[in-house]
Design an enzyme around this catalytic site. Structure first.
Site, PDB file in Angstrom:
ATOM      1  CE  LYS A  70     -30.753 -32.590 -29.904  1.00  0.00           C
ATOM      2  NZ  LYS A  70     -29.319 -32.527 -29.558  1.00  0.00           N
ATOM      3  CB  SER A 145     -29.243 -30.105 -26.441  1.00  0.00           C
ATOM      4  OG  SER A 145     -28.660 -30.776 -27.542  1.00  0.00           O
ATOM      5  CB  SER A 169     -26.174 -32.632 -27.107  1.00  0.00           C
ATOM      6  OG  SER A 169     -26.158 -31.320 -26.636  1.00  0.00           O
TER       7      SER A 169
END
Ligand code: GLN
Length: 452
Positions: A70, A145, A169
């Site tokens: 990420k 996310s 997330s």
């Protein structure tokens, strides 16, 4: 399957180089999915080095696997953008603790994954680099996310991905993309090198197509770090060495049921819980989580305040651009809101009150875990919205109602594929007490074997 892939790499049926090349080809062919913001140009060369180590019998536990990261986790010399214009040109100056550990085990960073800007969101649509597409259900959002991490796994563009979970997330996109994802207990994994959304909730965790891959990755990245004062010094068990579970107590809560707006989702989850209980000779018990309906209202003031404080370093001097001048709507809302709530005169009203309710929710779980070993719930209260559909902030925040409680309580929680509703993947969420990741993985594995 990660276990089989590792065996093939080790026995040299599949070279690390070939493994990486296959992924790079897929990433190129399917760039519409927009799972990656950056692809590692040196990945093939790094795989060749790993192949040499394999020949010498010196390779680590992730030898030759492609790991997507990420874009809020620092990796040296890769763009750490948080999917924001603010950090568009910022490159990592050091490796996060988790990245050091992955590299030590010969995992290869295949690229930096797309995400909601500064990890603030539930859909994967707020990235400065454009929305991520859900590979298994393209008309719906992939969730967020950690949208790119989940999409990369679901599209077969990497072996394992790292995400971060502050309020859901990792679990939310894992559910929407039909994969496995785990939020570790708070303090299980070092946050050193992770760009904060909210320091008292953030945890880095794995996403993968199977439970083994997540268990192995968590085993590797867990543990105390001298660079993260809240990382706990607890022994890391061998999560990937699954034990059969028998006669446990499984908790279901009508408080979660009430929060789940789509009845079809709750019915599916209840059905899964019953099957899991039958398979493990376990009993289902009803539990009370009295304050869990306040989770969303409790979480956001804390996140706003901590995010405001964490973003003060993005003033345009040391890192990239000034955040207020370059960020999107949701990030700005949090900064302005956090600034307001932090004002001395409001302290008692919002932030401290939120901290008190956080304690009540933690106590709810402490009490529940006296009666049960694990708790089962859905991941999201509704199906993910259609890509491009506008939803307002309240609706977006309400999507976290079933995932946030684990972050408030500091416990661990994992998601496995439950099935589909309306042809959209739906995840099954399992909660276990803090630092009981071993039990969590054993339970997730039972479900995976049952559901295949
Ligand atoms: N959707 C939640 C938020 O926007 C969770 C984010 C996360 O876990 N990083 O804060």
């Amino acid at each position: 399957m990660i276990k089989e892939k590792l065996a093939n790499i080790k026995s040299r049926k599949l070279s690390a180089k070939k493994n990486i090349e296959n992924f790079l080809k897929l990433i190129k062919e399917n760039n519409k999915i927009n799972a990656f913001i950056y692809v590692n140009k040196d990945a093939v060369t790094q795989a060749e080095v790993v192949d040499k180590k394999i020949k010498q019998g010196k390779a680590g536990r992730l030898a030759g696997l492609a790991i997507a990261v990420k874009s809020n986790i620092n990796v040296v010399d890769m763009p750490i953008t948080c999917a924001s214009k603010t950090l568009e040109n910022y490159y990592g100056a050091f490796d996060s603790d988790v990245i050091k550990k992955i590299k030590q085990e010969d995992g290869i960073i295949i690229g930096m994954a797309n995400m909601d800007e500064f990890a603030s969101g539930i859909s994967g649509e707020s990235s400065y680099f454009g929305p991520t597409i859900n590979p298994v259900c393209p008309e719906r959002v992939p969730g967020g996310s950690s949208s790119g991490s989940a999409a990369a796994v679901a599209a077969g563009m990497c072996d394992i991905a790292l995400g971060s979970d502050t309020g859901g997330s990792i679990r939310n996109p894992a559910s929407n993309c039909g994969i496995v994802g785990v939020k570790p207990s708070y303090g299980r994994v070092s946050r050193y090198g992770l760009i904060d959304l909210s320091m008292s909730f953030d945890q880095i965790g794995p996403l993968c197509n199977d439970v083994f891959g997540c268990a192995l990755m968590l085993e590797i990245i867990s543990g105390k770090s001298d660079y993260d004062s809240i990382s706990y010094d607890r022994p890391v068990e061998k999560y990937s060495d699954f034990k059969k579970i028998n006669k446990i107590r499984i908790g279901l809560s009508s408080d979660f049921e009430k929060l789940c707006k789509d009845k079809r989702i709750y019915d599916l989850i209840k059905d899964c819980a019953e099957k899991l209980a039958e398979k493990t000779n376990s009993k289902i018990k009803k539990i009370n989580l009295e304050y869990v309906d306040l989770a969303v209202q409790t979480y956001y003031p804390i996140v706003y305040v901590e995010f405001f404080s964490g973003t003060r370093k993005f003033d345009g001097r040391k890192y990239g651009r000034k955040i207020e001048d370059s960020c999107g709507e949701e990030v700005l809302r949090r900064i302005i809101g956090g600034k307001e709530i932090s004002k001395a005169e409001y302290h008692g009203t919002y932030y401290r009150k939120a901290l008190r309710v956080k304690d009540l929710i933690k106590k709810d779980f402490d009490n529940a875990f006296k009666d049960v070993d694990i708790i089962i719930s859905p991941v999201t209260p509704n199906l993910p919205h259609k890509l491009g559909d506008k939803i307002n902030p309240e609706e977006a925040y309400a999507f976290d109602a079933l995932t946030i409680p684990a972050n408030l309580a500091g416990i661990c929680s994992g998601v496995v594929k439950a099935g589909k509703v309306d042809n959209v993947p739906v995840g099954l969420q399992i909660f276990a007490p803090a630092f009981k990741e071993k039990l969590l993985f054993d339970a997730m594995k039972v479900w995976e074997d049952l559901n295949i």
